[in-house]
Enzyme design. Structure first.
Site, PDB file in Angstrom:
ATOM      1  CB  ALA A   1     -30.916 105.431   9.142  1.00 42.62           C
TER       2      ALA A   1
ATOM      3  N   GLY B   1     -31.789 100.664   7.027  1.00 43.12           N
ATOM      4  CA  GLY B   1     -32.378 101.386   5.890  1.00 43.12           C
ATOM      5  C   GLY B   1     -31.857 100.887   4.546  1.00 43.12           C
TER       6      GLY B   1
ATOM      7  CD  GLU C   1     -35.917  99.707   7.040  1.00 43.34           C
ATOM      8  OE1 GLU C   1     -34.959 100.473   7.305  1.00 43.34           O
ATOM      9  OE2 GLU C   1     -36.977  99.711   7.674  1.00 43.34           O
TER      10      GLU C   1
ATOM     11  CD  GLU D   1     -33.252  98.687  11.494  1.00 48.76           C
ATOM     12  OE1 GLU D   1     -33.175  97.447  11.629  1.00 48.76           O
ATOM     13  OE2 GLU D   1     -33.405  99.247  10.393  1.00 48.76           O
TER      14      GLU D   1
END
Ligand code: CAA
Length: 257
Positions: A64, A109, A112, A132
Site C-alpha cells: 500500500a 498489499g 495480499e 507491516e
C-alpha cells in the site's frame, strides 16, 4: 485507466499495475480502477483468463502507498482496507481464473493481492512478504487471513511477526507460489499457461472456482455434496456435450463462452 495498463489478446487480459515511480504501490485511486476493471471483465466473452502483474522489472506491487497512508485518519484507513478486502473477496470468487505473475517486490498489499489470485507464478528476483509490523501496522488487504490459509500457521506467523520478506525459492518451498521463472520469461510462460486454461471449458473453470470457494471452509461431507450438485449442473451445460463429443470424435473441442 491511469493506474492500470490493460492489454487483451487471444482472450487473455493482462492487467499491469502502473505506478512505476512508486514501485507500483497501491493508493485509493488504484484500488478504484482495479475494482472497475474487474467488474468490467467479469462477464465479458472476450476474456477467459486474467493475468495480474506489475509494470517494470522491479516490482509486482511494493505494498500500500505509505505516503498516502501517512495522511489517513483511522476511518479513512478502515475504508481503504475495506475496499481492498472487497476486491480480494471478489478475486477469490472471480468467474475467470486470475493468475498473479509476480515480477519482483510483492510486499504488504502486493503479497495480499497476489494471494487473492487463483494461481501464483514468480520471477527469480521476487521478494515477497508482509512487512507491516515494521511500520507499526498490520496487513489490511487479507494478509492475516489468507497467508495462514495458504502456507499454514507456522510459516504465516513467521512472515507476519518478523516482517521479513522471503525470496522466490523460499516462497515456492512454503507453497506461497507454485512456479519460478526467469524475469525475462515470466510473462511469456504465464501467457502459455493461460492459453492452456483457455483451451478448456470456461464454464468448467468458473464452476471449479465456485465449488472450491463454497466447499473450502465446510466439513468434507458437506463440501463433497456441493461438488456432486455442481457435477450434475455441468451435465446441463452445452460445454459438456462439446467436450465429450470432441473426445469421442478425436477432434479438438471448441468450447463456448
Ligand atoms: N509506498 C509508497 N512509495 C513506495 C513504496 C510504498 N509501499 N515502496 C516504494 N515506494 C517508492 C519509494 O518511496 C521511492 O520513491 P522516491 O524515489 O520518491 O523516494 C521509490 O518507490 C523507489 O523505492 P526505493 O528507493 O525505496 O527502492 P529500493 O530498491 O531501495 O527499495 C523496497 C525497494 C525494498 C521495496 C522499498 O521501497 C520498501 O521497503 N518499500 C516499502 C515496502 C512496504 O513496507 N510495503 C508495505 C506497505 S504497508 C501495506 O501494504 C499495508 C496493507 O496491507 C494494505
Amino acid at each position: 485507466m491511469k493506474n492500470l495498463k490493460i492489454e487483451i489478446k487471444n482472450k487473455i487480459c493482462i492487467i499491469s499495475i502502473n505506478r512505476l515511480k512508486n514501485l507500483n504501490a497501491i493508493n485509493l485511486n488504484l484500488l478504484v480502477d482495479l475494482k472497475k476493471a474487474l467488474f468490467q471483465y467479469q462477464d465479458s466473452k472476450e476474456i477467459r483468463t486474467i493475468i495480474l502483474t506489475g509494470e517494470g522489472n522491479q516490482a509486482f506491487i511494493a505494498g500500500a502507498d505509505i505516503k498516502s497512508m501517512s495522511k489517513m485518519n483511522s476511518q479513512e484507513a478502515y475504508d481503504f482496507s475495506k475496499l481492498g478486502n472487497d476486491i480480494t473477496l471478489m478475486m477469490d470468487k472471480y468467474p475467470k481464473p486470475i493468475i498473479a505473475a509476480i515480477n519482483g517486490y510483492a510486499l504488504g498489499g502486493g503479497c495480499e493481492l497476489a494471494m487473492a489470485c487463483h494461481i501464483r507464478f514468480a520471477s527469480e528476483n521476487t521478494i515477497i512478504g508482509q512487512p507491516e509490523t515494521g511500520l507499526g501496522l498490520i496487513p489490511g488487504f487479507g494478509g492475516t487471513q489468507r497467508l495462514p490459509r495458504i502456507v499454514g500457521l507456522t510459516n504465516a506467523y513467521k512472515l507476519l511477526l518478523s516482517g521479513s520478506p522471503i525470496d522466490a525459492l523460499e516462497a515456492k518451498r512454503i507453497g506461497l507460489v507454485s512456479d519460478i521463472f526467469n524475469q525475462s520469461e515470466l510473462i511469456e510462460k504465464t501467457i502459455k499457461f493461460a492459453e492452456k486454461i483457455n483451451k478448456n471449458s470456461p464454464s468448467s473453470s468458473k464452476i471449479i472456482i465456485e465449488v472450491v470457494n463454497k466447499g473450502i471452509h465446510l466439513d468434507l461431507k458437506e463440501a463433497l455434496n456441493i461438488e456432486s450438485q455442481y457435477f450434475k449442473k455441468v451435465f446441463e451445460n452445452e460445454n459438456k456435450n462439446i467436450g465429450i463429443k470432441s473426445f469421442l470424435d478425436k477432434t479438438k473441442p471448441d468450447f463456448i463462452d
